[in-house]
Write a protein that holds these residues in place. Structure first.
Motif, mmCIF file in Angstrom:
data_model
loop_
_atom_site.group_PDB
_atom_site.id
_atom_site.type_symbol
_atom_site.label_atom_id
_atom_site.label_comp_id
_atom_site.label_asym_id
_atom_site.label_seq_id
_atom_site.Cartn_x
_atom_site.Cartn_y
_atom_site.Cartn_z
ATOM 1 N N TRP A 25 85.659 95.275 43.910
ATOM 2 C CA TRP A 25 86.518 96.427 44.114
ATOM 3 C C TRP A 25 86.007 97.598 43.290
ATOM 4 O O TRP A 25 85.513 97.428 42.183
ATOM 5 C CB TRP A 25 87.943 96.116 43.724
ATOM 6 N N GLY A 26 86.170 98.800 43.795
ATOM 7 C CA GLY A 26 85.702 99.980 43.083
ATOM 8 C C GLY A 26 86.535 100.297 41.860
ATOM 9 O O GLY A 26 86.018 100.599 40.798
ATOM 10 N N SER A 27 87.846 100.236 42.000
ATOM 11 C CA SER A 27 88.724 100.574 40.893
ATOM 12 C C SER A 27 89.945 99.662 40.929
ATOM 13 O O SER A 27 90.510 99.400 41.989
ATOM 14 C CB SER A 27 89.169 102.029 41.004
ATOM 15 N N ILE A 28 90.354 99.209 39.775
ATOM 16 C CA ILE A 28 91.502 98.322 39.641
ATOM 17 C C ILE A 28 92.546 99.064 38.819
ATOM 18 O O ILE A 28 92.225 99.700 37.806
ATOM 19 C CB ILE A 28 91.107 97.014 38.932
ATOM 20 N N VAL A 29 93.791 98.989 39.254
ATOM 21 C CA VAL A 29 94.899 99.600 38.534
ATOM 22 C C VAL A 29 95.833 98.486 38.097
ATOM 23 O O VAL A 29 96.246 97.650 38.902
ATOM 24 C CB VAL A 29 95.646 100.615 39.422
ATOM 25 N N VAL A 30 96.166 98.448 36.819
ATOM 26 C CA VAL A 30 97.076 97.442 36.270
ATOM 27 C C VAL A 30 98.413 98.125 36.016
ATOM 28 O O VAL A 30 98.475 99.146 35.327
ATOM 29 C CB VAL A 30 96.522 96.837 34.954
ATOM 30 N N LEU A 31 99.467 97.561 36.600
ATOM 31 C CA LEU A 31 100.808 98.117 36.450
ATOM 32 C C LEU A 31 101.653 97.233 35.552
ATOM 33 O O LEU A 31 101.514 96.012 35.558
ATOM 34 C CB LEU A 31 101.491 98.214 37.818
ATOM 35 N N ASP A 32 102.538 97.856 34.804
ATOM 36 C CA ASP A 32 103.516 97.126 34.001
ATOM 37 C C ASP A 32 104.828 97.891 34.099
ATOM 38 O O ASP A 32 104.904 99.037 33.646
ATOM 39 C CB ASP A 32 103.054 97.012 32.554
ATOM 40 N N GLY A 33 105.805 97.279 34.728
ATOM 41 C CA GLY A 33 107.089 97.953 34.904
ATOM 42 C C GLY A 33 106.981 99.203 35.764
ATOM 43 O O GLY A 33 107.701 100.166 35.552
ATOM 44 N N GLY A 34 106.035 99.214 36.702
ATOM 45 C CA GLY A 34 105.847 100.362 37.577
ATOM 46 C C GLY A 34 104.991 101.468 36.986
ATOM 47 O O GLY A 34 104.743 102.473 37.632
ATOM 48 N N ARG A 35 104.541 101.287 35.761
ATOM 49 C CA ARG A 35 103.697 102.294 35.102
ATOM 50 C C ARG A 35 102.255 101.817 35.051
ATOM 51 O O ARG A 35 102.000 100.631 34.824
ATOM 52 C CB ARG A 35 104.193 102.542 33.678
ATOM 53 N N ILE A 36 101.310 102.725 35.222
ATOM 54 C CA ILE A 36 99.894 102.394 35.110
ATOM 55 C C ILE A 36 99.565 102.218 33.627
ATOM 56 O O ILE A 36 99.790 103.122 32.822
ATOM 57 C CB ILE A 36 99.000 103.495 35.715
ATOM 58 N N VAL A 37 99.082 101.020 33.279
ATOM 59 C CA VAL A 37 98.739 100.753 31.887
ATOM 60 C C VAL A 37 97.229 100.635 31.678
ATOM 61 O O VAL A 37 96.745 100.791 30.559
ATOM 62 C CB VAL A 37 99.458 99.495 31.347
ATOM 63 N N GLU A 38 96.494 100.342 32.753
ATOM 64 C CA GLU A 38 95.038 100.266 32.677
ATOM 65 C C GLU A 38 94.466 100.655 34.027
ATOM 66 O O GLU A 38 95.081 100.420 35.057
ATOM 67 C CB GLU A 38 94.555 98.847 32.347
ATOM 68 N N ARG A 39 93.260 101.214 33.999
ATOM 69 C CA ARG A 39 92.576 101.561 35.241
ATOM 70 C C ARG A 39 91.077 101.538 34.970
ATOM 71 O O ARG A 39 90.627 102.008 33.935
ATOM 72 C CB ARG A 39 92.986 102.955 35.688
ATOM 73 N N GLU B 274 95.304 93.890 29.061
ATOM 74 C CA GLU B 274 96.130 93.017 29.901
ATOM 75 C C GLU B 274 95.342 92.424 31.062
ATOM 76 O O GLU B 274 95.474 91.247 31.362
ATOM 77 C CB GLU B 274 97.346 93.803 30.419
ATOM 78 N N TYR B 275 94.523 93.236 31.717
ATOM 79 C CA TYR B 275 93.716 92.731 32.832
ATOM 80 C C TYR B 275 92.803 91.610 32.354
ATOM 81 O O TYR B 275 92.711 90.563 32.985
ATOM 82 C CB TYR B 275 92.880 93.851 33.457
ATOM 83 N N ALA B 276 92.129 91.823 31.233
ATOM 84 C CA ALA B 276 91.222 90.804 30.700
ATOM 85 C C ALA B 276 91.979 89.525 30.374
ATOM 86 O O ALA B 276 91.505 88.419 30.649
ATOM 87 C CB ALA B 276 90.503 91.327 29.460
ATOM 88 N N ARG B 277 93.173 89.656 29.818
ATOM 89 C CA ARG B 277 93.983 88.482 29.478
ATOM 90 C C ARG B 277 94.370 87.711 30.744
ATOM 91 O O ARG B 277 94.238 86.490 30.804
ATOM 92 C CB ARG B 277 95.243 88.920 28.722
ATOM 93 N N LEU B 278 94.814 88.419 31.761
ATOM 94 C CA LEU B 278 95.206 87.766 33.009
ATOM 95 C C LEU B 278 94.005 87.150 33.722
ATOM 96 O O LEU B 278 94.093 86.050 34.260
ATOM 97 C CB LEU B 278 95.909 88.770 33.925
ATOM 98 N N PHE B 279 92.880 87.850 33.712
ATOM 99 C CA PHE B 279 91.675 87.338 34.361
ATOM 100 C C PHE B 279 91.202 86.060 33.668
ATOM 101 O O PHE B 279 90.854 85.079 34.319
ATOM 102 C CB PHE B 279 90.571 88.391 34.350
ATOM 103 N N GLU B 280 91.232 86.046 32.343
ATOM 104 C CA GLU B 280 90.818 84.861 31.591
ATOM 105 C C GLU B 280 91.766 83.694 31.862
ATOM 106 O O GLU B 280 91.327 82.556 32.025
ATOM 107 C CB GLU B 280 90.759 85.156 30.098
ATOM 108 N N MET B 281 93.061 83.974 31.938
ATOM 109 C CA MET B 281 94.033 82.926 32.228
ATOM 110 C C MET B 281 93.760 82.315 33.611
ATOM 111 O O MET B 281 93.793 81.097 33.775
ATOM 112 C CB MET B 281 95.450 83.505 32.194
#
Length: 58
Positions: free
Chosen positions: A6-20, A32-39
């Protein structure tokens, strides 16, 4: 296709963009993305190892 394509990934938390960013950028930052990906990848590795053990155990 996996997230690496994917070209760009957007991580949301509570409807807010927290990482991109790209997969490479987001895994390098350790957020957060790295934590979820590792899990997720850990679950695949443990599942594969468990499957190998169950086929080798009488």
């Amino acid at each position: 296709m996996g997230s690496r394509w994917w070209g760009s990934i957007v991580v949301l938390d509570g409807g807010r963009i927290v990482e991109r960013g790209t997969h490479v950028d987001l895994t390098a930052t350790g957020g957060e993305y790295a934590r979820l990906f590792e899990m997720q990848t850990r679950g695949y590795r443990e599942g594969a190892e468990g499957a190998e053990r169950s086929t080798l155990t009488p």
